[in-house]
Design a protein around this motif. Structure first.
Motif, PDB file in Angstrom:
ATOM      1  N   THR A 296       0.979  -1.077  -0.712  1.00 35.89           N
ATOM      2  CA  THR A 296       0.014   0.354  -0.089  1.00 35.89           C
ATOM      3  C   THR A 296       0.954   1.304   0.417  1.00 35.89           C
ATOM      4  O   THR A 296       0.451   1.977  -0.491  1.00 35.89           O
ATOM      5  CB  THR A 296      -1.358  -0.061   1.268  1.00 35.89           C
ATOM      6  OG1 THR A 296      -1.535  -1.140   1.111  1.00 35.89           O
ATOM      7  CG2 THR A 296      -1.427   1.386   1.492  1.00 35.89           C
ATOM      8  N   ILE A 297       1.874   1.029   0.868  1.00 36.50           N
ATOM      9  CA  ILE A 297       3.238   3.010   0.903  1.00 36.50           C
ATOM     10  C   ILE A 297       3.458   2.925  -0.277  1.00 36.50           C
ATOM     11  O   ILE A 297       4.021   3.548  -0.440  1.00 36.50           O
ATOM     12  CB  ILE A 297       4.008   2.120   1.925  1.00 36.50           C
ATOM     13  CG1 ILE A 297       2.532   2.231   3.608  1.00 36.50           C
ATOM     14  CG2 ILE A 297       4.688   3.329   1.945  1.00 36.50           C
ATOM     15  CD1 ILE A 297       3.645   2.194   5.257  1.00 36.50           C
ATOM     16  N   THR A 298       4.510   1.405  -1.115  1.00 39.53           N
ATOM     17  CA  THR A 298       4.767   1.832  -2.072  1.00 39.53           C
ATOM     18  C   THR A 298       3.822   2.372  -3.144  1.00 39.53           C
ATOM     19  O   THR A 298       3.849   3.028  -4.281  1.00 39.53           O
ATOM     20  CB  THR A 298       5.033   0.375  -2.875  1.00 39.53           C
ATOM     21  OG1 THR A 298       4.031  -0.439  -3.466  1.00 39.53           O
ATOM     22  CG2 THR A 298       5.667  -0.437  -1.893  1.00 39.53           C
ATOM     23  N   ALA A 299       2.483   2.497  -3.076  1.00 41.35           N
ATOM     24  CA  ALA A 299       1.427   2.206  -3.831  1.00 41.35           C
ATOM     25  C   ALA A 299       1.202   4.651  -3.470  1.00 41.35           C
ATOM     26  O   ALA A 299       0.382   4.634  -4.357  1.00 41.35           O
ATOM     27  CB  ALA A 299       0.151   2.299  -4.316  1.00 41.35           C
ATOM     28  N   GLY A 300       1.680   4.543  -2.765  1.00 41.84           N
ATOM     29  CA  GLY A 300       1.952   6.372  -2.616  1.00 41.84           C
ATOM     30  C   GLY A 300       0.553   6.717  -0.967  1.00 41.84           C
ATOM     31  O   GLY A 300       0.486   7.593  -0.783  1.00 41.84           O
ATOM     32  N   TYR A 301      -0.065   5.696  -0.735  1.00 41.29           N
ATOM     33  CA  TYR A 301      -1.421   5.270   0.580  1.00 41.29           C
ATOM     34  C   TYR A 301      -0.103   5.128   1.238  1.00 41.29           C
ATOM     35  O   TYR A 301       0.322   4.829   1.891  1.00 41.29           O
ATOM     36  CB  TYR A 301      -2.081   4.261  -0.052  1.00 41.29           C
ATOM     37  CG  TYR A 301      -2.497   4.791  -0.783  1.00 41.29           C
ATOM     38  CD1 TYR A 301      -4.441   5.413  -1.245  1.00 41.29           C
ATOM     39  CD2 TYR A 301      -2.688   4.159  -2.342  1.00 41.29           C
ATOM     40  CE1 TYR A 301      -4.617   6.096  -2.551  1.00 41.29           C
ATOM     41  CE2 TYR A 301      -3.564   4.446  -3.783  1.00 41.29           C
ATOM     42  CZ  TYR A 301      -4.508   5.382  -3.665  1.00 41.29           C
ATOM     43  OH  TYR A 301      -5.437   5.161  -4.983  1.00 41.29           O
ATOM     44  N   GLN A 302      -1.218   5.991   2.795  1.00 45.04           N
ATOM     45  CA  GLN A 302      -1.470   5.730   4.535  1.00 45.04           C
ATOM     46  C   GLN A 302      -1.761   4.205   4.374  1.00 45.04           C
ATOM     47  O   GLN A 302      -2.524   4.273   4.007  1.00 45.04           O
ATOM     48  CB  GLN A 302      -1.654   6.162   5.184  1.00 45.04           C
ATOM     49  CG  GLN A 302      -1.147   7.931   4.760  1.00 45.04           C
ATOM     50  CD  GLN A 302      -2.008   9.156   5.522  1.00 45.04           C
ATOM     51  OE1 GLN A 302      -2.633   9.049   4.989  1.00 45.04           O
ATOM     52  NE2 GLN A 302      -0.602   9.699   6.638  1.00 45.04           N
TER      53      GLN A 302
END
Length: 675
Positions: A296-302
């Motif tokens: 999820t973080i690699t996609a730019g999300y928290q």
């Protein structure tokens, strides 16, 4: 126009006091009253002594052979006795504390008595006198101090007479025909006033299926509604994720890989994920969650991880800090014990996107917490959340994906009911090298043997948990308590080994401090109540010793057992218990015989029932009045399948035959899209 949604106050004879009394039983509408089904039936069909079994409840008919005599004993206690000729046998009949029946018993007259038969002494302990023409099954209702069962039955009879013509059949006609079920009006009549035993069984089967079907229809509709909503399409960086997984010190098990693929597939889909991850204690759920969060973080999300206690939140924060070291993961810990200044600063960072992995307690979903771009919420040990609470969680942010984890294995039976609106992933195998915990059951007179074993483990450098049910002395329960046990064990083990105490009445700071000392091996033996049950990880702990183990549920004991043997050393669980009944013995035997959490959970379900296993009020389980989700599992599964099939049928909700069902769903405030 009459409606089943009318208030019970419209029933003849139901005044304001009765309205309040009925409300205390959850009865507010006419439909509530008509579906307040009996828990059992007493069979008042007259029997012969030739077919009577010892201690069986039955009805005997005979001629009164002696004058009724009242004997008084104790304060307000009395015994009414008389003899009855039944066929060719003389039977002594005794009623306790019902002296007013004397006037109804006449020498030489015939009468019928319902009671418990004592075959050895040819004696009947009477419960009630029965009308001579009665061959009926009498419905027995749960009641309370505010209203008697007979009054409830009278109101049900009145309500049925007034409203029977407006009782619509809810189930689709095809299902009524396929399973030979009764139409709803007839089903309700036969549930309360059965014609005979066969019809009563048919009515109960019809009511149980209706109950399961309506529940599953609501759950399946909720699931379809959630899937119809636009969710986030989390397009994670696959190469970065593979690199992260490859950097781990161990290879994922086959079950972990399968579950990771299921979750990652859901992340990419543009609908909101709502998945339950089940796995036994130590099966590796946390690393699966870490992979999902990193994706999820690699996609730019928290991403946010919600846990039940501050101790566990701090532990996760430490573990993830080590796991994600050197990676673009910024971790924040949000708990209720933070200062106002710290809390305000952190909320600002979260809102601005300054942190991308937020770990905390239920504070994470409070209204004051605003996220910059929340993509995934993971909840740990939130199996006690009901459907409505989980739904509220899903509404946080802009439809984030939700992954709920539980280390309490839930049998298929409960997964269907409690988590019907969720997709379920199961990690069904343990990581290689994880040794099963050896479990021993000892009676309290063998405690000395257990303490000698504990001493040897301490001398080998291991640490020990000792768990007891209560904090302080209780006159009502003959159980050891944490404070008393702490003092005794200090005398036994100190000064060579340090003994600590942890219980629920300590402040959060005191708990954290004690737990940290134990983690740092400055305390070697920790006496505790079950505040250490969930998630706390001390790799050097090898023994879980549980006093009065029969006071705990099986699932709870299994959770406690999972706290040890988490490092490279063999783990042991010592259960000290003197169970007073067969159920208690079976529970101890189950713990000794298996370490498989799913087997333990199924056994717990069979011994205690669904509500007790998950905690009825928080479980999300409906309070089924007729159906038994354990005993009627096949019916429950059939109802689930039938409900899904109906919702998948085009224009089902505009068909005339299904209008009563559509109206039922609307009445229960389920605003859903049926297309």
């Amino acid at each position: 126009m009459l409606s089943l949604q009318d208030s019970v106050s419209l029933i003849s004879g139901v005044g304001p006091k009765r309205v309040t009394a009925l409300a205390s039983l959850g009865i507010q509408t006419v439909e509530d009253l008509l579906t307040y089904y009996p828990t059992r039936y007493d069979n008042f069909e007259i029997r012969s002594l030739a077919t009577a079994g010892d201690q069986e409840k039955l009805t005997l008919k005979g001629t009164v052979m002696s004058e009724p005599v009242i004997a008084r004993f104790g304060y307000k206690k009395n015994r009414l006795s008389f003899r009855v000729l039944v066929d060719q046998d003389v039977v002594m009949v005794t009623f306790f504390n019902q002296p007013y029946l004397k006037d109804k018993i006449e020498l030489g007259k015939d009468l019928a008595v319902y009671g418990k038969w004592d075959a050895i002494h040819a004696r009947l302990t009477g419960m009630k006198l029965i009308a001579m023409d009665s061959g009926e099954l009498a419905a027995i209702y749960p009641a309370n101090k505010q209203i008697k069962a007979n009054t409830i039955k009278k109101f049900i009879a009145t309500a049925f007479k007034q409203y029977q013509h407006v009782i619509a059949t809810l189930l689709p006609p095809a299902l009524i025909t396929a399973y030979s079920l009764l139409p709803r009006a007839q089903m309700i009549k036969e549930m309360h006033f059965p014609s005979d035993e066969h019809t009563a069984k048919l009515a109960r089967r019809s009511a149980a299926y209706e109950e399961f079907f309506l529940f599953q229809l609501r759950i399946q509709a909720l699931k379809r509604e959630n899937q119809a909503e636009d969710g986030l399409s989390i397009l994670y960086h696959n190469d970065e994720l593979k690199t992260f997984i490859g950097s781990l010190d161990y290879e994922l098990t086959g079950a972990q890989k399968k579950v990771v693929n299921e979750i990652c597939r859901d992340l990419r889909r543009p609908i909101q994920m709502n998945r339950l991850l089940q796995g036994d204690v130590g099966s590796g759920k946390t690393i699966v969650a870490a992979i999902a969060m990193y994706a999820t973080i690699t996609a730019g999300y928290q991403t946010a991880l919600m846990v039940p206690t501050e101790i566990l939140a701090a532990q996760h924060a430490d573990n993830f800090a080590r796991l994600f070291e050197g990676l673009p993961v910024s971790i924040a810990l949000l708990t209720g014990s933070m200062t106002t200044k710290q809390h305000t600063q952190l909320l600002k960072q979260i809102k601005q996107g300054g942190v991308n992995l937020i770990i905390g307690t239920h504070a994470l979903i409070q209204d004051s917490v605003e996220y910059a771009n929340l993509g995934l919420i993971v909840t740990d040990e939130q199996h006690r959340f009901g459907v409505n609470q989980r739904q509220k969680l899903r509404e946080k942010g802009e439809h984030p994906d939700v992954l709920a984890m539980t280390a309490t294995p839930i049998p298929r039976t409960l997964a269907i009911t409690a988590y019907g609106e969720m997709d379920v992933s199961i990690i069904g195998e343990m990581p290689q090298g994880r040794q099963p915990i050896e479990t021993k059951w000892l009676r309290s007179n063998q405690t000395g043997v257990a303490l000698e074993f504990v001493l040897k483990q301490l001398q080998q450098g291991s640490q020990i948990y000792v768990v007891t049910p209560l904090i302080e002395q209780s006159e009502s329960l003959d159980v050891r308590n944490a404070e008393e046990l702490y003092e005794k064990l200090k005398q036994y083990f100190e000064p060579e080994f340090k003994v600590g105490l942890l219980h629920g009445r300590l402040s959060n700071d005191e708990k954290e401090q004690t737990m940290q000392l134990f983690k740092d091996n400055q305390i070697q033996l920790l006496v505790s109540t079950t505040v250490i049950e969930v998630g706390v990880d001390v790799a050097n702990a090898t023994v879980m010793m549980v006093y009065d183990a029969d006071r705990f549920g099986l699932a709870q004991l299994h959770q406690l057992r999972g706290r040890v043997g988490r490092g490279h050393k063999q783990g042991y669980c010592l259960l000290i218990a003197d169970p007073k009944n067969q159920v208690g013995i079976q529970r101890m035997q189950t713990m000794v015989e298996t370490t498989d959490g799913f087997v333990v959970a199924q056994r717990d379900l069979e011994l205690r029932g669904a509500g007790d296993v998950l905690g009825q009020k928080q479980s999300g389980l409906p309070d089924f009045r007729v159906g038994d989700p354990v005993g009627d599992l096949k019916m429950l599964q059939t109802a689930q399948s039938d409900a899904a099939d109906l919702l998948a049928t085009e224009n089902w909700d505009t068909q005339t035959d299904n209008l009563p069902l559509v109206q039922y769903l609307q009445r229960h405030q389920l605003q859903t899209h049926f297309d």
